[in-house]
Design a protein around this motif. Structure first.
Motif, PDB file in Angstrom:
ATOM      1  N   THR A 396       4.815  -6.944  53.160  1.00  0.00           N
ATOM      2  CA  THR A 396       5.733  -7.449  52.142  1.00  0.00           C
ATOM      3  C   THR A 396       6.787  -6.411  51.787  1.00  0.00           C
ATOM      4  N   THR A 397       8.035  -6.793  51.899  1.00  0.00           N
ATOM      5  CA  THR A 397       9.156  -5.960  51.461  1.00  0.00           C
ATOM      6  C   THR A 397       9.796  -6.616  50.249  1.00  0.00           C
ATOM      7  N   ILE A 398       9.819  -5.899  49.145  1.00  0.00           N
ATOM      8  CA  ILE A 398      10.359  -6.427  47.900  1.00  0.00           C
ATOM      9  C   ILE A 398      11.693  -5.734  47.614  1.00  0.00           C
ATOM     10  N   PHE A 399      12.760  -6.491  47.673  1.00  0.00           N
ATOM     11  CA  PHE A 399      14.073  -5.933  47.375  1.00  0.00           C
ATOM     12  C   PHE A 399      14.285  -5.874  45.866  1.00  0.00           C
ATOM     13  N   TYR A 400      14.889  -4.781  45.413  1.00  0.00           N
ATOM     14  CA  TYR A 400      15.210  -4.668  43.992  1.00  0.00           C
ATOM     15  C   TYR A 400      16.682  -4.327  43.829  1.00  0.00           C
ATOM     16  N   PHE A 401      17.264  -4.798  42.724  1.00  0.00           N
ATOM     17  CA  PHE A 401      18.695  -4.600  42.477  1.00  0.00           C
ATOM     18  C   PHE A 401      18.988  -3.181  42.008  1.00  0.00           C
ATOM     19  N   ASN A 402      18.178  -2.677  41.077  1.00  0.00           N
ATOM     20  CA  ASN A 402      18.315  -1.299  40.599  1.00  0.00           C
ATOM     21  C   ASN A 402      16.943  -0.823  40.122  1.00  0.00           C
ATOM     22  N   LYS A 403      16.868   0.403  39.649  1.00  0.00           N
ATOM     23  CA  LYS A 403      15.588   0.988  39.262  1.00  0.00           C
ATOM     24  C   LYS A 403      14.958   0.266  38.069  1.00  0.00           C
ATOM     25  N   ASP A 404      15.778  -0.226  37.160  1.00  0.00           N
ATOM     26  CA  ASP A 404      15.246  -0.974  36.025  1.00  0.00           C
ATOM     27  C   ASP A 404      14.546  -2.247  36.497  1.00  0.00           C
ATOM     28  N   VAL A 405      15.175  -2.919  37.442  1.00  0.00           N
ATOM     29  CA  VAL A 405      14.570  -4.129  38.012  1.00  0.00           C
ATOM     30  C   VAL A 405      13.287  -3.777  38.744  1.00  0.00           C
ATOM     31  N   MET A 406      13.297  -2.687  39.491  1.00  0.00           N
ATOM     32  CA  MET A 406      12.103  -2.271  40.222  1.00  0.00           C
ATOM     33  C   MET A 406      10.946  -1.993  39.267  1.00  0.00           C
ATOM     34  N   ARG A 407      11.227  -1.313  38.158  1.00  0.00           N
ATOM     35  CA  ARG A 407      10.175  -1.031  37.176  1.00  0.00           C
ATOM     36  C   ARG A 407       9.541  -2.320  36.669  1.00  0.00           C
ATOM     37  N   GLN A 408      10.380  -3.314  36.386  1.00  0.00           N
ATOM     38  CA  GLN A 408       9.862  -4.578  35.886  1.00  0.00           C
ATOM     39  C   GLN A 408       9.068  -5.310  36.963  1.00  0.00           C
ATOM     40  N   GLN A 409       9.540  -5.250  38.198  1.00  0.00           N
ATOM     41  CA  GLN A 409       8.827  -5.899  39.298  1.00  0.00           C
ATOM     42  C   GLN A 409       7.449  -5.273  39.501  1.00  0.00           C
ATOM     43  N   ILE A 410       7.360  -3.953  39.419  1.00  0.00           N
ATOM     44  CA  ILE A 410       6.066  -3.282  39.571  1.00  0.00           C
ATOM     45  C   ILE A 410       5.120  -3.702  38.457  1.00  0.00           C
ATOM     46  N   ALA A 411       5.626  -3.718  37.221  1.00  0.00           N
ATOM     47  CA  ALA A 411       4.801  -4.119  36.088  1.00  0.00           C
ATOM     48  C   ALA A 411       4.320  -5.556  36.243  1.00  0.00           C
ATOM     49  N   ASN A 412       5.208  -6.440  36.700  1.00  0.00           N
ATOM     50  CA  ASN A 412       4.819  -7.839  36.897  1.00  0.00           C
ATOM     51  C   ASN A 412       3.816  -7.992  38.033  1.00  0.00           C
ATOM     52  N   LEU A 413       3.989  -7.182  39.088  1.00  0.00           N
ATOM     53  CA  LEU A 413       3.083  -7.282  40.235  1.00  0.00           C
ATOM     54  C   LEU A 413       1.671  -6.837  39.870  1.00  0.00           C
ATOM     55  N   VAL A 414       1.544  -5.908  38.931  1.00  0.00           N
ATOM     56  CA  VAL A 414       0.221  -5.522  38.437  1.00  0.00           C
ATOM     57  C   VAL A 414      -0.482  -6.735  37.850  1.00  0.00           C
ATOM     58  N   LYS A 415       0.259  -7.554  37.103  1.00  0.00           N
ATOM     59  CA  LYS A 415      -0.322  -8.760  36.505  1.00  0.00           C
ATOM     60  C   LYS A 415      -0.690  -9.789  37.558  1.00  0.00           C
ATOM     61  N   VAL A 416       0.051  -9.793  38.665  1.00  0.00           N
ATOM     62  CA  VAL A 416      -0.171 -10.797  39.706  1.00  0.00           C
ATOM     63  C   VAL A 416      -1.358 -10.457  40.593  1.00  0.00           C
ATOM     64  N   ILE A 417      -1.436  -9.188  41.085  1.00  0.00           N
ATOM     65  CA  ILE A 417      -2.500  -8.839  42.045  1.00  0.00           C
ATOM     66  C   ILE A 417      -3.464  -7.779  41.518  1.00  0.00           C
ATOM     67  N   GLY A 418      -3.169  -7.187  40.360  1.00  0.00           N
ATOM     68  CA  GLY A 418      -4.045  -6.152  39.811  1.00  0.00           C
ATOM     69  C   GLY A 418      -3.637  -4.765  40.283  1.00  0.00           C
ATOM     70  N   GLN A 419      -3.905  -3.757  39.448  1.00  0.00           N
ATOM     71  CA  GLN A 419      -3.448  -2.406  39.775  1.00  0.00           C
ATOM     72  C   GLN A 419      -4.180  -1.811  40.972  1.00  0.00           C
ATOM     73  N   ASP A 420      -5.459  -2.130  41.154  1.00  0.00           N
ATOM     74  CA  ASP A 420      -6.197  -1.568  42.291  1.00  0.00           C
ATOM     75  C   ASP A 420      -5.605  -2.033  43.623  1.00  0.00           C
ATOM     76  N   GLU A 421      -5.312  -3.335  43.709  1.00  0.00           N
ATOM     77  CA  GLU A 421      -4.703  -3.861  44.931  1.00  0.00           C
ATOM     78  C   GLU A 421      -3.315  -3.274  45.140  1.00  0.00           C
ATOM     79  N   LEU A 422      -2.560  -3.138  44.070  1.00  0.00           N
ATOM     80  CA  LEU A 422      -1.208  -2.595  44.198  1.00  0.00           C
ATOM     81  C   LEU A 422      -1.250  -1.154  44.690  1.00  0.00           C
ATOM     82  N   ILE A 423      -2.158  -0.347  44.148  1.00  0.00           N
ATOM     83  CA  ILE A 423      -2.287   1.046  44.578  1.00  0.00           C
ATOM     84  C   ILE A 423      -2.694   1.118  46.049  1.00  0.00           C
TER      85      ILE A 423
END
Length: 444
Positions: A396-423
């Protein structure tokens, strides 16, 4: 190897299309005076007051000017005079947003946020969820649990309380009216109006997208997307921006696109509209399958009811079957190799060693690339995103517009798949997820 692209609203925004909810609300603010301004006001006053400082598409502003200049006074069957321009779709849209409880709810929130120096961002789905959860909580109160048909005596949401204040006051035993008889208002009546007006809102939004936004000429393109050899596009948008700008394989378009939240079509009606605009499941596991009074507001229900988002599951099943078959083949090959070596049958072992590499190549052919562009990875789409991202043979390649967007995407992805899977999936040795800044759009 196959390539799947997921696009969200950021994809439309990157192509300079005003598809955000605040854009729609700003449009609505300019529609109301077309029908509600006092007679005798010239189009130049409308243009000066409502369009001059509005940073928006020129052609759309001209359409509103034309609607204003063509308006005429008509008398309905009920002998009520009203103003109606010659723009039939705009007329339909006005009937949908006029007195719509959700528009009445959203506009003050949006206006207040803009006034306080914020960007005025408003998330329809998040705001709808707050209202529905408050009504659900009122019905399943701590002191008393009501049925959907029961009369409402208190509402915790300030907006709903204001809207239904007269009904609630009238229903109180200490304040009888109409000779002591009052119907009040039931939870069901409030819910049904909220649902009816949500469907009207969705159709109004559909007209905005199909009649106005999709007619805007697109002048830019993403080099990140343009270079890909894509097999399937899973769109969370209602618009058809992708096929307007990018090449598609020589196959039936229905095999290439999946509009998981439906597609805007000007020829629809409220009944035939298939656009999904709903909320995430908010009830715990021990309640969500029992308390279904407000299920029609939820995304998963709307997808089923409106018949969207079924095809992508077939693609996921195909990915999984191919991966499991290659794993089984490799495991069988490894077992036979060990057996052959144990018998000192090296010739036979050599043959299977060659086959094992072939199987490994076959396994690599079952790997797939997933590109996500312009999607916030919000938890409301958790069921779809999780099914795709949590495959070991999907990169999976996740494109982000800027660093602020990337921060939000990471935070949202934790909710989606969990921090252990994300790490695990962003680690070098087990990496299946990569964040990548999108390239600047290029002029066409």
């Amino acid at each position: 190897m196959k390539t799947l692209v997921i696009v969200g609203n950021g994809f439309d925004l990157a192509h300079e299309l005003p598809t955000k909810y605040p854009d729609f609300l700003e449009f609505c603010k300019r529609v109301f005076p077309v029908y509600e301004n006092a007679e005798g006001r010239g189009v130049h006053l409308y243009q000066q007051e409502y369009l001059f400082d509005w940073d928006f598409n020129k052609e759309i502003k001209e359409k509103l000017e034309s609607a204003y200049s063509s308006r005429r006074k008509i008398t309905t069957k009920e002998n009520v005079s009203q103003i109606e321009p010659s723009d039939l779709k705009l007329n339909e849209m006005y009937t949908l947003i006029k007195d719509n409880i959700w528009i009445q709810y959203f506009l003050p929130i949006y206006t207040d946020r803009k006034k306080n120096g914020k960007d005025g961002w408003i998330d329809f789905e998040g705001e709808i969820s707050e209202v529905i959860q408050s009504l659900d909580a009122d019905m399943h109160g701590l002191s008393q649990i009501y049925n959907i048909e029961d009369i409402v005596y208190n509402l915790s949401n300030n907006f709903l309380e204001e809207i239904y204040a007269d009904y609630i006051d009238a229903a109180q035993p200490i304040n009888p009216i109409n000779n002591g008889f009052s119907e009040g208002v039931s939870f069901k009546k409030i819910r049904d109006r909220l649902l009816s007006d949500l469907n009207r809102l969705i159709r109004g939004f559909e007209i905005y997208l199909a009649e106005y936004i999709e007619k805007i000429e697109i002048r830019v393109k993403s080099p990140d997307i343009d270079k890909l050899e894509i097999n399937k596009v899973l769109s969370f948008n209602y618009t058809d921006t992708f096929s307007r700008q990018y090449k598609i394989p020589t196959r039936k378009e229905i095999d290439f696109f999946e509009f998981i939240h439906g597609k805007a079509d000007i020829n629809n009606t409220i009944e035939s509209n298939n656009m999904v605009l709903g909320i995430d499941e908010y009830l715990p596991d021990d309640r969500k399958n029992k308390e279904v009074e407000f299920v029609a507001f939820k995304k998963y229900y709307q997808r089923i009811y409106k018949g969207t988002g079924g095809e992508y599951k077939k693609w996921i099943e195909e990915i999984h079957r191919g991966y499991m078959a290659s794993l089984d083949a490799e495991a069988n090959c490894r077992r036979f190799l060990e057996y052959s070596m144990m018998r000192n049958d090296l010739n036979e072992a050599g043959k299977w060693l060659v086959k094992s590499f072939a199987r490994r190549d076959d396994r690599n052919s079952n790997k797939h690339n997933l590109y996500i562009f312009g999607h916030s990875l919000d938890i409301t789409d958790k069921d779809v995103l999780k099914d795709l991202i949590l495959n070991d043979n999907v990169y999976t390649t996740i494109f982000y517009f800027n660093k602020d967007v990337m921060r939000q995407q990471i935070a949202n992805l934790v909710k989606v798949i969990g921090q252990d899977e994300l790490i695990r999936r962003t680690g070098e040795s087990t990496k299946t997820i990569e964040f990548k800044q999108q390239q600047d759009m290029v002029d066409i």
